[in-house]
Design a protein around this motif. Structure first.
Motif, mmCIF file in Angstrom:
data_model
loop_
_atom_site.group_PDB
_atom_site.id
_atom_site.type_symbol
_atom_site.label_atom_id
_atom_site.label_comp_id
_atom_site.label_asym_id
_atom_site.label_seq_id
_atom_site.Cartn_x
_atom_site.Cartn_y
_atom_site.Cartn_z
ATOM 1 N N GLU A 222 0.932 -1.068 -0.007
ATOM 2 C CA GLU A 222 0.034 -0.120 -0.042
ATOM 3 C C GLU A 222 0.860 1.120 0.042
ATOM 4 O O GLU A 222 0.581 2.298 -0.593
ATOM 5 C CB GLU A 222 -0.914 0.209 1.209
ATOM 6 N N ALA A 223 1.790 1.378 0.843
ATOM 7 C CA ALA A 223 2.962 2.435 0.920
ATOM 8 C C ALA A 223 3.649 2.725 -0.219
ATOM 9 O O ALA A 223 3.507 3.908 -0.713
ATOM 10 C CB ALA A 223 3.722 2.402 2.165
ATOM 11 N N PHE A 224 4.207 1.612 -0.993
ATOM 12 C CA PHE A 224 5.176 1.862 -2.017
ATOM 13 C C PHE A 224 4.361 1.760 -3.400
ATOM 14 O O PHE A 224 4.589 2.444 -4.353
ATOM 15 C CB PHE A 224 6.212 1.072 -2.111
ATOM 16 N N GLY A 225 3.379 0.993 -3.128
ATOM 17 C CA GLY A 225 2.831 0.569 -4.719
ATOM 18 C C GLY A 225 3.750 -0.356 -5.265
ATOM 19 O O GLY A 225 4.742 -0.345 -5.166
ATOM 20 N N PRO A 226 2.828 -1.241 -6.118
ATOM 21 C CA PRO A 226 3.580 -2.527 -6.711
ATOM 22 C C PRO A 226 4.662 -2.072 -7.755
ATOM 23 O O PRO A 226 5.633 -2.812 -8.105
ATOM 24 C CB PRO A 226 2.448 -3.057 -7.614
ATOM 25 N N SER A 227 4.639 -0.530 -8.432
ATOM 26 C CA SER A 227 5.706 -0.147 -9.184
ATOM 27 C C SER A 227 7.115 0.196 -8.455
ATOM 28 O O SER A 227 7.869 0.302 -9.109
ATOM 29 C CB SER A 227 5.258 0.942 -10.085
ATOM 30 N N ARG A 228 6.851 0.074 -7.050
ATOM 31 C CA ARG A 228 8.088 0.427 -6.319
ATOM 32 C C ARG A 228 8.319 -0.721 -5.273
ATOM 33 O O ARG A 228 9.005 -0.531 -4.120
ATOM 34 C CB ARG A 228 7.944 1.626 -5.463
ATOM 35 N N VAL A 229 7.916 -2.062 -5.592
ATOM 36 C CA VAL A 229 8.073 -3.018 -4.950
ATOM 37 C C VAL A 229 8.450 -4.279 -5.675
ATOM 38 O O VAL A 229 8.054 -4.327 -6.922
ATOM 39 C CB VAL A 229 6.835 -3.408 -3.995
ATOM 40 N N MET A 230 9.782 -5.133 -5.386
ATOM 41 C CA MET A 230 9.953 -6.045 -5.960
ATOM 42 C C MET A 230 10.406 -7.171 -5.185
ATOM 43 O O MET A 230 10.795 -7.213 -4.117
ATOM 44 C CB MET A 230 11.456 -5.521 -6.771
ATOM 45 N N PHE A 231 10.136 -8.415 -5.888
ATOM 46 C CA PHE A 231 10.410 -10.036 -5.016
ATOM 47 C C PHE A 231 11.865 -10.221 -4.996
ATOM 48 O O PHE A 231 12.613 -9.772 -5.651
ATOM 49 C CB PHE A 231 9.422 -10.878 -5.836
ATOM 50 N N GLY A 232 11.881 -10.596 -3.719
ATOM 51 C CA GLY A 232 13.547 -11.310 -3.414
ATOM 52 C C GLY A 232 13.427 -12.306 -2.783
ATOM 53 O O GLY A 232 12.421 -12.515 -1.685
ATOM 54 N N SER A 233 14.123 -13.230 -3.138
ATOM 55 C CA SER A 233 13.919 -14.570 -2.320
ATOM 56 C C SER A 233 15.013 -14.615 -1.043
ATOM 57 O O SER A 233 14.380 -15.301 0.086
ATOM 58 C CB SER A 233 14.634 -15.590 -3.163
ATOM 59 N N ASP A 234 15.945 -13.732 -0.974
ATOM 60 C CA ASP A 234 16.920 -13.794 0.243
ATOM 61 C C ASP A 234 17.467 -15.275 0.294
ATOM 62 O O ASP A 234 17.706 -15.846 1.089
ATOM 63 C CB ASP A 234 16.286 -13.442 1.372
ATOM 64 N N TRP A 235 17.339 -16.107 -0.798
ATOM 65 C CA TRP A 235 17.980 -17.339 -0.841
ATOM 66 C C TRP A 235 19.712 -17.045 -0.819
ATOM 67 O O TRP A 235 19.958 -16.172 -1.190
ATOM 68 C CB TRP A 235 17.711 -18.036 -1.968
ATOM 69 N N PRO A 236 20.446 -18.048 -0.200
ATOM 70 C CA PRO A 236 19.975 -19.041 0.744
ATOM 71 C C PRO A 236 19.571 -18.989 1.896
ATOM 72 O O PRO A 236 19.345 -19.803 2.900
ATOM 73 C CB PRO A 236 21.237 -20.007 0.688
ATOM 74 N N VAL A 237 19.595 -17.757 2.660
ATOM 75 C CA VAL A 237 19.312 -17.145 3.929
ATOM 76 C C VAL A 237 17.827 -17.866 4.228
ATOM 77 O O VAL A 237 18.001 -18.518 5.259
ATOM 78 C CB VAL A 237 19.447 -15.951 4.198
ATOM 79 N N CYS A 238 17.139 -17.700 3.179
ATOM 80 C CA CYS A 238 15.659 -18.087 3.656
ATOM 81 C C CYS A 238 15.696 -19.624 4.050
ATOM 82 O O CYS A 238 14.571 -20.016 4.595
ATOM 83 C CB CYS A 238 14.654 -17.766 2.311
ATOM 84 N N LEU A 239 16.635 -20.406 3.641
ATOM 85 C CA LEU A 239 16.408 -21.848 4.064
ATOM 86 C C LEU A 239 16.552 -22.292 5.501
ATOM 87 O O LEU A 239 16.024 -23.178 5.697
ATOM 88 C CB LEU A 239 17.575 -22.643 3.397
ATOM 89 N N LEU A 240 16.813 -20.851 6.258
ATOM 90 C CA LEU A 240 16.526 -21.223 7.760
ATOM 91 C C LEU A 240 15.100 -21.408 8.267
ATOM 92 O O LEU A 240 14.820 -21.875 9.264
ATOM 93 C CB LEU A 240 17.207 -20.136 8.438
ATOM 94 N N ALA A 241 14.331 -20.977 7.302
ATOM 95 C CA ALA A 241 12.610 -20.835 7.575
ATOM 96 C C ALA A 241 11.829 -21.576 6.545
ATOM 97 O O ALA A 241 10.931 -21.905 6.861
ATOM 98 C CB ALA A 241 12.252 -19.650 7.847
ATOM 99 N N GLY A 242 12.445 -21.845 5.171
ATOM 100 C CA GLY A 242 11.681 -22.502 4.378
ATOM 101 C C GLY A 242 12.574 -22.379 3.073
ATOM 102 O O GLY A 242 13.471 -21.936 2.454
ATOM 103 N N SER A 243 11.748 -23.308 1.987
ATOM 104 C CA SER A 243 12.602 -23.568 0.909
ATOM 105 C C SER A 243 12.398 -22.112 -0.283
ATOM 106 O O SER A 243 11.655 -21.172 0.068
ATOM 107 C CB SER A 243 12.081 -24.745 0.034
ATOM 108 N N TYR A 244 13.127 -22.283 -1.293
ATOM 109 C CA TYR A 244 13.052 -21.250 -2.206
ATOM 110 C C TYR A 244 11.508 -21.218 -2.667
ATOM 111 O O TYR A 244 10.974 -20.273 -2.924
ATOM 112 C CB TYR A 244 13.817 -21.444 -3.331
ATOM 113 N N ALA A 245 10.881 -22.378 -2.943
ATOM 114 C CA ALA A 245 9.772 -22.526 -3.516
ATOM 115 C C ALA A 245 8.493 -22.005 -2.376
ATOM 116 O O ALA A 245 7.638 -21.574 -2.826
ATOM 117 C CB ALA A 245 9.258 -24.110 -3.819
ATOM 118 N N ASP A 246 8.997 -22.248 -1.211
ATOM 119 C CA ASP A 246 7.936 -21.825 -0.212
ATOM 120 C C ASP A 246 7.946 -20.229 -0.213
ATOM 121 O O ASP A 246 6.913 -19.705 0.221
ATOM 122 C CB ASP A 246 8.652 -22.106 1.217
#
Length: 277
Positions: A222-246
């Motif tokens: 809501e604050a930034f709007g989709p045109s100023r938001v971008m997906f990042g996986s934070d892989w492989p750090v994310c593996l501490l809590a879930g897989s890339y697919a998760d």
């Protein structure tokens, strides 16, 4: 183009990642290379490789990786912003092998004891050198450092900033304020883009749900709007809590209320524009 705007790589035989606790973070205490990335990042066309340690040798190594990779399309590196040689250091990186892949600089401000580290005169001189080099600056901060981030962005309104990991909101504890108010204030500056990344590792690693993440993602979208938001996986750090697919599936769920055009922004178009992919 589908873009993962935030991931890491490391080779422990080259350099230890001393921030990886061998007991609580053992799942990521191993090497991760571009072959591992390609196996994980199924369906993504380009990625942004982001620094992990504050040593000057890492950035040239990452630039070499980008030069040889069909997947890595940009590098966010590190220089000592407080050094009197920062402009020369940046020029050397850009002139060196793979220098054309350097798109930004970041520093682990989250680890600085001074909550106003970003506002120091020497740091701000370093930031000016980053912008003079045609690069963006990534804010890796904690919620209590958002005030200094807002002041810094206000001082450089003609230059691009990217907020990493939504400033690491306290998801595990469930509090939304004062983080949300600070995020909205920061988003008021149109030179700032935010990564929808790093959320699952701010939640309970063992039992997080998408609903735990939703209030924070909603504030950011809501604050930034989709045109100023971008997906990042934070892989492989994310593996501490879930897989890339998760992580991907969680992000899809969190953005399911958006139009297809807006989801395309979050999952690629925003990052392609910001990182000139």
């Amino acid at each position: 183009m589908r873009v993962d705007a935030h991931h890491h790589l490391w080779d422990l035989s080259v350099r230890d990642q001393d921030w990886i606790d061998p007991i609580t973070m053992s799942v990521i205490r191993r090497d991760f290379d571009t072959a591992d990335l390609a196996d994980a990042a199924t369906g993504f066309d380009r990625t942004v490789l982001v620094q992990t340690v504050t040593v000057p040798e890492e950035t040239p190594e990452f630039l070499a990786v980008a030069a040889e990779s069909d997947l890595v399309g940009a590098v966010v590196g590190w220089v000592d912003l407080t050094s009197s040689s920062v402009a020369d250091d940046l020029a050397a990186l850009r002139a060196g092998a793979g220098g054309e892949w350097l798109r930004g600089i970041r520093h682990q401000v989250q680890g600085e004891a001074d909550p106003r580290w970003l506002c120091r005169d020497d740091v701000q001189r370093g930031l000016q050198a980053v912008f003079d080099a045609g690069l963006l600056y990534e804010l890796l901060v904690l919620p209590h450092q958002l005030e200094a981030s807002i002041e810094t962005v206000a001082a450089f309104q003609d230059h691009p900033f990217v907020l990493d990991h939504c400033a690491k909101p306290p998801i595990a504890g469930g509090a939304v304020e004062p983080w949300a108010s600070s995020i909205r204030e920061l988003a008021g500056f149109d030179n700032v883009t935010c990564k929808l990344s790093g959320l699952i590792t701010e939640a309970d690693w063992a039992k997080w749900t998408v609903d735990d993440l939703r209030p924070y993602a909603e504030v950011v979208l809501e604050a930034f709007g989709p045109s100023r938001v971008m997906f990042g996986s934070d892989w492989p750090v994310c593996l501490l809590a879930g897989s890339y697919a998760d992580v991907v599936e969680a992000a899809k769920d969190l953005t399911s209320g958006l139009s297809q055009a807006d989801r395309d922004q979050v999952f690629g178009a925003t990052a392609a524009r910001v990182y000139r992919l």
